[in-house]
Design a protein around this motif. Sequence first.
Motif, PDB file in Angstrom:
ATOM      1  N   VAL A   1     -14.784 -22.287  69.135  1.00 23.71           N
ATOM      2  CA  VAL A   1     -13.591 -22.649  68.369  1.00 23.71           C
ATOM      3  C   VAL A   1     -13.057 -21.436  67.629  1.00 23.71           C
ATOM      4  O   VAL A   1     -11.854 -21.130  67.664  1.00 23.71           O
ATOM      5  CB  VAL A   1     -13.908 -23.786  67.367  1.00 23.71           C
ATOM      6  N   VAL A   2     -13.953 -20.715  66.947  1.00 21.07           N
ATOM      7  CA  VAL A   2     -13.550 -19.522  66.192  1.00 21.07           C
ATOM      8  C   VAL A   2     -13.015 -18.450  67.137  1.00 21.07           C
ATOM      9  O   VAL A   2     -12.016 -17.784  66.852  1.00 21.07           O
ATOM     10  CB  VAL A   2     -14.736 -18.987  65.367  1.00 21.07           C
ATOM     11  N   GLN A   3     -13.662 -18.287  68.288  1.00 19.84           N
ATOM     12  CA  GLN A   3     -13.215 -17.291  69.258  1.00 19.84           C
ATOM     13  C   GLN A   3     -11.816 -17.608  69.787  1.00 19.84           C
ATOM     14  O   GLN A   3     -11.005 -16.698  70.005  1.00 19.84           O
ATOM     15  CB  GLN A   3     -14.205 -17.233  70.430  1.00 19.84           C
TER      16      GLN A   3
ATOM     17  N   LYS B   1      -6.291 -16.108  70.130  1.00 17.56           N
ATOM     18  CA  LYS B   1      -5.099 -16.327  69.299  1.00 17.56           C
ATOM     19  C   LYS B   1      -4.272 -17.543  69.770  1.00 17.56           C
ATOM     20  O   LYS B   1      -3.049 -17.458  69.932  1.00 17.56           O
ATOM     21  CB  LYS B   1      -4.222 -15.070  69.273  1.00 17.56           C
ATOM     22  N   LEU B   2      -4.957 -18.637  70.010  1.00 20.96           N
ATOM     23  CA  LEU B   2      -4.272 -19.852  70.469  1.00 20.96           C
ATOM     24  C   LEU B   2      -3.364 -20.444  69.399  1.00 20.96           C
ATOM     25  O   LEU B   2      -2.496 -21.260  69.708  1.00 20.96           O
ATOM     26  CB  LEU B   2      -5.305 -20.898  70.910  1.00 20.96           C
ATOM     27  N   TYR B   3      -3.556 -20.028  68.159  1.00 19.82           N
ATOM     28  CA  TYR B   3      -2.695 -20.525  67.089  1.00 19.82           C
ATOM     29  C   TYR B   3      -1.247 -20.074  67.275  1.00 19.82           C
ATOM     30  O   TYR B   3      -0.331 -20.624  66.653  1.00 19.82           O
ATOM     31  CB  TYR B   3      -3.213 -20.063  65.722  1.00 19.82           C
ATOM     32  N   ARG B   4      -1.027 -19.080  68.120  1.00 21.43           N
ATOM     33  CA  ARG B   4       0.333 -18.604  68.372  1.00 21.43           C
ATOM     34  C   ARG B   4       1.132 -19.556  69.263  1.00 21.43           C
ATOM     35  O   ARG B   4       2.362 -19.502  69.289  1.00 21.43           O
ATOM     36  CB  ARG B   4       0.293 -17.236  69.046  1.00 21.43           C
ATOM     37  N   GLN B   5       0.444 -20.414  70.012  1.00 19.28           N
ATOM     38  CA  GLN B   5       1.136 -21.325  70.927  1.00 19.28           C
ATOM     39  C   GLN B   5       2.025 -22.290  70.159  1.00 19.28           C
ATOM     40  O   GLN B   5       1.591 -22.894  69.178  1.00 19.28           O
ATOM     41  CB  GLN B   5       0.115 -22.102  71.771  1.00 19.28           C
ATOM     42  N   ASP B   6       3.230 -22.435  70.622  1.00 18.40           N
ATOM     43  CA  ASP B   6       4.205 -23.276  69.940  1.00 18.40           C
ATOM     44  C   ASP B   6       3.799 -24.750  70.020  1.00 18.40           C
ATOM     45  O   ASP B   6       3.616 -25.305  71.104  1.00 18.40           O
ATOM     46  CB  ASP B   6       5.589 -23.088  70.576  1.00 18.40           C
ATOM     47  N   GLY B   7       3.633 -25.368  68.869  1.00 17.39           N
ATOM     48  CA  GLY B   7       3.356 -26.797  68.810  1.00 17.39           C
ATOM     49  C   GLY B   7       1.999 -27.205  69.334  1.00 17.39           C
ATOM     50  O   GLY B   7       1.824 -28.352  69.767  1.00 17.39           O
ATOM     51  N   ILE B   8       1.024 -26.314  69.290  1.00 14.00           N
ATOM     52  CA  ILE B   8      -0.298 -26.662  69.785  1.00 14.00           C
ATOM     53  C   ILE B   8      -0.893 -27.794  68.959  1.00 14.00           C
ATOM     54  O   ILE B   8      -0.795 -27.816  67.731  1.00 14.00           O
ATOM     55  CB  ILE B   8      -1.237 -25.432  69.779  1.00 14.00           C
ATOM     56  N   THR B   9      -1.503 -28.761  69.624  1.00 13.41           N
ATOM     57  CA  THR B   9      -2.110 -29.916  68.949  1.00 13.41           C
ATOM     58  C   THR B   9      -3.622 -29.846  69.087  1.00 13.41           C
ATOM     59  O   THR B   9      -4.163 -29.081  69.889  1.00 13.41           O
ATOM     60  CB  THR B   9      -1.611 -31.236  69.553  1.00 13.41           C
ATOM     61  N   ILE B  10      -4.300 -30.681  68.309  1.00 17.68           N
ATOM     62  CA  ILE B  10      -5.754 -30.674  68.354  1.00 17.68           C
ATOM     63  C   ILE B  10      -6.261 -31.199  69.691  1.00 17.68           C
ATOM     64  O   ILE B  10      -7.305 -30.776  70.182  1.00 17.68           O
ATOM     65  CB  ILE B  10      -6.334 -31.495  67.178  1.00 17.68           C
ATOM     66  N   SER B  11      -5.504 -32.110  70.311  1.00 15.92           N
ATOM     67  CA  SER B  11      -5.916 -32.622  71.624  1.00 15.92           C
ATOM     68  C   SER B  11      -5.801 -31.529  72.688  1.00 15.92           C
ATOM     69  O   SER B  11      -6.650 -31.425  73.584  1.00 15.92           O
ATOM     70  CB  SER B  11      -5.074 -33.832  72.009  1.00 15.92           C
TER      71      SER B  11
ATOM     72  N   ALA C   1      -8.682 -29.191  72.203  1.00 14.39           N
ATOM     73  CA  ALA C   1      -9.909 -29.831  72.685  1.00 14.39           C
ATOM     74  C   ALA C   1     -10.012 -29.739  74.207  1.00 14.39           C
ATOM     75  O   ALA C   1     -11.086 -29.460  74.749  1.00 14.39           O
ATOM     76  CB  ALA C   1      -9.944 -31.294  72.233  1.00 14.39           C
ATOM     77  N   LYS C   2      -8.902 -29.945  74.910  1.00 11.35           N
ATOM     78  CA  LYS C   2      -8.903 -29.832  76.369  1.00 11.35           C
ATOM     79  C   LYS C   2      -9.179 -28.394  76.806  1.00 11.35           C
ATOM     80  O   LYS C   2      -9.904 -28.154  77.776  1.00 11.35           O
ATOM     81  CB  LYS C   2      -7.563 -30.303  76.926  1.00 11.35           C
TER      82      LYS C   2
ATOM     83  N   LEU D   1     -14.404 -32.017  68.012  1.00  5.72           N
ATOM     84  CA  LEU D   1     -13.647 -30.869  67.509  1.00  5.72           C
ATOM     85  C   LEU D   1     -13.175 -31.128  66.078  1.00  5.72           C
ATOM     86  O   LEU D   1     -13.214 -30.226  65.238  1.00  5.72           O
ATOM     87  CB  LEU D   1     -12.453 -30.591  68.427  1.00  5.72           C
ATOM     88  N   ARG D   2     -12.735 -32.350  65.800  1.00  2.00           N
ATOM     89  CA  ARG D   2     -12.335 -32.702  64.431  1.00  2.00           C
ATOM     90  C   ARG D   2     -13.500 -32.501  63.466  1.00  2.00           C
ATOM     91  O   ARG D   2     -13.339 -31.935  62.378  1.00  2.00           O
ATOM     92  CB  ARG D   2     -11.865 -34.155  64.377  1.00  2.00           C
TER      93      ARG D   2
END
Length: 347
Positions: A242-244, A250-260, A263-264, A273-274
Motif C-alpha cells: 500500500v505504501v509503495q 504515485k497512484l494518488y496522482r490518478q484522477d478520481g481514484i477510489t478505494i475500490s 484495492a483491485k 484495505l480499509r
Amino acid sequence: MALFFSHFALAQITLCALLLFPLRKQNPSINLFVILMLCASGYLLSSLFSPAPYSLLGWLTQILLNALPGVFWLVSLSVFGDHTKLRRWQYVVASLTMAVPLASALIEVVFSLNIKDYVAIHGLLKYGMLALELVLICHALVISITYWRDDLVQERRYIRGGVIAVSALYIIAVIALEQVLDVQWDGLNILISVSFAALITAINVLLFQLKESSLFETVKTQQAVEEEKAAQPKKSLDLARVVQSMEQDKLYRQDGITISELAKHLAIHEYKLRNLINQELGYRNFNDFLNHYRIKEVTESLSSTEFDHLPVLTLALESGFRSLSSFNKAFKNTHGITPTAFRKQAS
C-alpha cells in the motif's frame, strides 16, 4: 396497533437520548443528535395526544416537529464533516424550518387573524417551508451517499450509511405521503408508526451494540493465537504494498481514484484495505490518506527552486487535486499557511 408502536418508539427515543446525554461533551455531533431525538419525540407526541393548537403541549410539539428537518440536516453535516465546523449561516438556514411557522403562529395569536384567509401568503408559507424541508433532507441524503464510500472506519460507515441515509428516506416518504400527496388511508398511521419504531430501534442497536468481550472475558485458543501470528507477515507485506503504491508508483496522482480501484490494483479485498489504512496508518478518511501524499509532493516542489517557474495550480493538479480550492484548503490544514506564502518563505 399504531398507538402501541408510537409509545414503543417514544421509549426508544428517550433511552437513546438518556444514554447519549452524558457523552455530549465528547463530540459536538452528539449534542445535535440528542436535540434530533427530542424533535422526533415532538413528532410522536403530536400524534399520540393531538394537543390543542395553542396549548402548552401544542406549542412544544409544533416547535419540535418543525425543527426536525433543520436539525437533521445539521446532524448530517456535523457527522460527515470531520474537518468542518458548522458555520453560523448553516444554523440560520436550519432554524428557518422552525422560526417561520412559529412566527406565523404568533402573528395569528397576537393579531387575532387566520393566515389561511390570505390564500397567497398561506400558500407561500406552506409550500415554501415544504420545499425548504425537502431540499435540506435531500441534501443530507446526498451528503451521506457522497462521503460514505471514503470513510475508512467500518462501524462509522454503518452508522452513517444506515442512520443518515435511511432516516432521510423515511422523512422524505412521510413528507410526501402526508403533506404533498395528502394520502387518506386508514392503514397509513399504522405503517408510519411501525416503520418509525423499527427505524429508532435499528438506530439504538447500531449506536449501542455491545461486543461480546465487553460482557464476558474471552480466552483465545491456541489455534486462534497461531492463526493470528501467521497472518502478521502477510499483513505487513500488504501494508508495504500500500505504501509503495503511493510513494513509488504515485497512484494518488490518478484522477478520481477510489478505494475500490486501489484495492483491485493491489489485489487486496476492499475491507482489508480499509482496515490497513485506518488501523495501521491511522487515517479515518480515504481522501485524507491520498491528500497526505499529494501535499507532501507539492510541499517538496514548492521548497525547490527547480519548480519556481510552475504555477501553484499546475503543481496541485499534477499531484492529483481536482481544483485549486480543495488544494488550498488541504494545504492550509497541513501547514497553517497558504501555498503561495509557503513558497515565499521557502525561497
